[in-house]
Design a protein around this motif. Sequence first.
Motif, PDB file in Angstrom:
ATOM      1  N   ALA A   1       0.870  -1.455  -0.013  1.00 35.26           N
ATOM      2  CA  ALA A   1       0.118  -0.122   0.248  1.00 35.26           C
ATOM      3  C   ALA A   1       1.265   1.287  -0.573  1.00 35.26           C
ATOM      4  O   ALA A   1       2.011   1.963   0.794  1.00 35.26           O
ATOM      5  CB  ALA A   1      -0.909  -0.014   1.491  1.00 35.26           C
TER       6      ALA A   1
ATOM      7  N   TYR B   1       1.792   4.641   0.624  1.00 32.03           N
ATOM      8  CA  TYR B   1       1.390   6.465   1.506  1.00 32.03           C
ATOM      9  C   TYR B   1       1.728   7.650   1.869  1.00 32.03           C
ATOM     10  O   TYR B   1       3.112   7.606   0.984  1.00 32.03           O
ATOM     11  CB  TYR B   1       1.100   5.583   3.250  1.00 32.03           C
TER      12      TYR B   1
ATOM     13  N   PHE C   1      -0.757   5.541   9.389  1.00 31.44           N
ATOM     14  CA  PHE C   1      -1.501   5.030   8.557  1.00 31.44           C
ATOM     15  C   PHE C   1      -2.419   3.880   8.621  1.00 31.44           C
ATOM     16  O   PHE C   1      -2.769   3.031  10.576  1.00 31.44           O
ATOM     17  CB  PHE C   1       0.045   4.040   7.578  1.00 31.44           C
TER      18      PHE C   1
ATOM     19  N   GLY D   1      -5.030   2.668   6.758  1.00 34.69           N
ATOM     20  CA  GLY D   1      -4.865   1.616   5.038  1.00 34.69           C
ATOM     21  C   GLY D   1      -5.459  -0.170   4.978  1.00 34.69           C
ATOM     22  O   GLY D   1      -5.693  -0.494   4.271  1.00 34.69           O
ATOM     23  N   TYR D   2      -4.594  -0.570   6.636  1.00 35.95           N
ATOM     24  CA  TYR D   2      -4.842  -1.630   6.316  1.00 35.95           C
ATOM     25  C   TYR D   2      -5.598  -2.040   7.640  1.00 35.95           C
ATOM     26  O   TYR D   2      -5.368  -2.022   8.505  1.00 35.95           O
ATOM     27  CB  TYR D   2      -3.421  -2.948   6.452  1.00 35.95           C
TER      28      TYR D   2
END
Length: 85
Positions: free
Chosen positions: A40, A42, A48, A50-51
């Motif tokens: 991913a 970024y 972060f 995103g997961y």
Amino acid sequence: YAVNFETFGFRPEVPGQHVHFFFDTVPPEQAGAPGSGPWALYGGPSPFTGYGPGDRPQGATHLCVLVANADHSVQANTGNCAPLP
């Protein structure tokens, strides 16, 4: 997951120098172009997010990060990995 991180000498931006997050099931050399990943990209502030747990591949025990160039190639030995809960 919420991953707090710090960069030194740059602020992550896309386009531009940024970071790639990936699970330890992906070799670092595959965590950027021309690698097959998955990763991913970024270019925002910490943390972060995103997961999530549903993104975690079978066998993954760590979430990792590397610095990436504008072309998405990664810079070896520029990041680390943290154990997943």
